[in-house]
Enzyme design. Sequence first.
Site, mmCIF file in Angstrom:
data_model
loop_
_atom_site.group_PDB
_atom_site.id
_atom_site.type_symbol
_atom_site.label_atom_id
_atom_site.label_comp_id
_atom_site.label_asym_id
_atom_site.label_seq_id
_atom_site.Cartn_x
_atom_site.Cartn_y
_atom_site.Cartn_z
ATOM 1 C CG ASP A 106 15.477 -2.203 20.517
ATOM 2 O OD1 ASP A 106 14.760 -2.723 21.390
ATOM 3 O OD2 ASP A 106 15.725 -2.750 19.425
ATOM 4 C CE LYS A 167 13.521 -5.370 19.967
ATOM 5 N NZ LYS A 167 14.602 -5.377 18.960
ATOM 6 C CB CYS A 200 14.677 -2.576 15.850
ATOM 7 S SG CYS A 200 16.147 -3.571 16.218
#
Length: 283
Positions: A106, A167, A200
């Site tokens: 990310d 995602k 995450c």
Amino acid sequence: MADGHSNNNHVPVLLSFSAFSRPSSVPVGSGYEVLIQKFLSLYGRQIDLHRKFMIQLYSDEWAQYIDLPKGFIISEKCKLRFVPLETDVTILGNLIPATTVFFCCDMQERFRPAIKYFGDIISVGQRLLQGARILGIPVIVSEQYPKGLGNTVQEMDLTGARLVFPKTKFSMVLPEAEAALAELPGVRSVVLFGVETHVCIQQTALDLLARGFEVHMVADSTSSRSMMDRMFALDRMARTGIIVTTSESILLQLVGDKEHPKFKEIQNIIKASAPESGLLSKV
């Protein structure tokens, strides 16, 4: 609670370690991570965190303990035990390119103004991606809701990445990533970096650990909006058995020898020290 049914959404469990057994309770639906934390809270002083471990469940059918089934969650009264494995840490943590994959999590444009030391994290992440290309290590890249948060920052060269996937779940351990890992049957170590450390990254690391992978968390290539969240997450992960390390340590461990044919190329990457990205100041 003696009847085995939940009380206030908690379930009675008997947690055993070595010669000790203690009754306790956990929330209904608790999985591997919650159980690890419960064992550590009860037996932390006795558990040698320098060893790998596993959790086993007592089976009435087999009248003995069995390995915790994949995806297991607590739904009723049960007996569990925490079993240290015999392999010593001195032979764990070794990285070789043939059994390693990189997870880049990310690193997206919309996070740039919010994440502490984001520029430093980008710089170190790019070092890792460059090293992966030199050494032929597969790279799996996630992007959290790219429609709203943008794609991976342009400074990070994803050329040759095995998989780049979107995602919405915080963890990277999704069917797309698991399918990519299944195509790499020799992989046992995951080098993990990106953002955010306490969300995450942490959830990905714990999911990978639960699936039997050895996880190397690159401390100088991960951050959060808050340094408090970042530092507590790094500490929590280290206590859970995740290897918290640095980018230079990772790259040099992967070559292992100055006579390695790629050593000079890796040396050029790390010739200038990586930025410390606030890890030393912790503020």
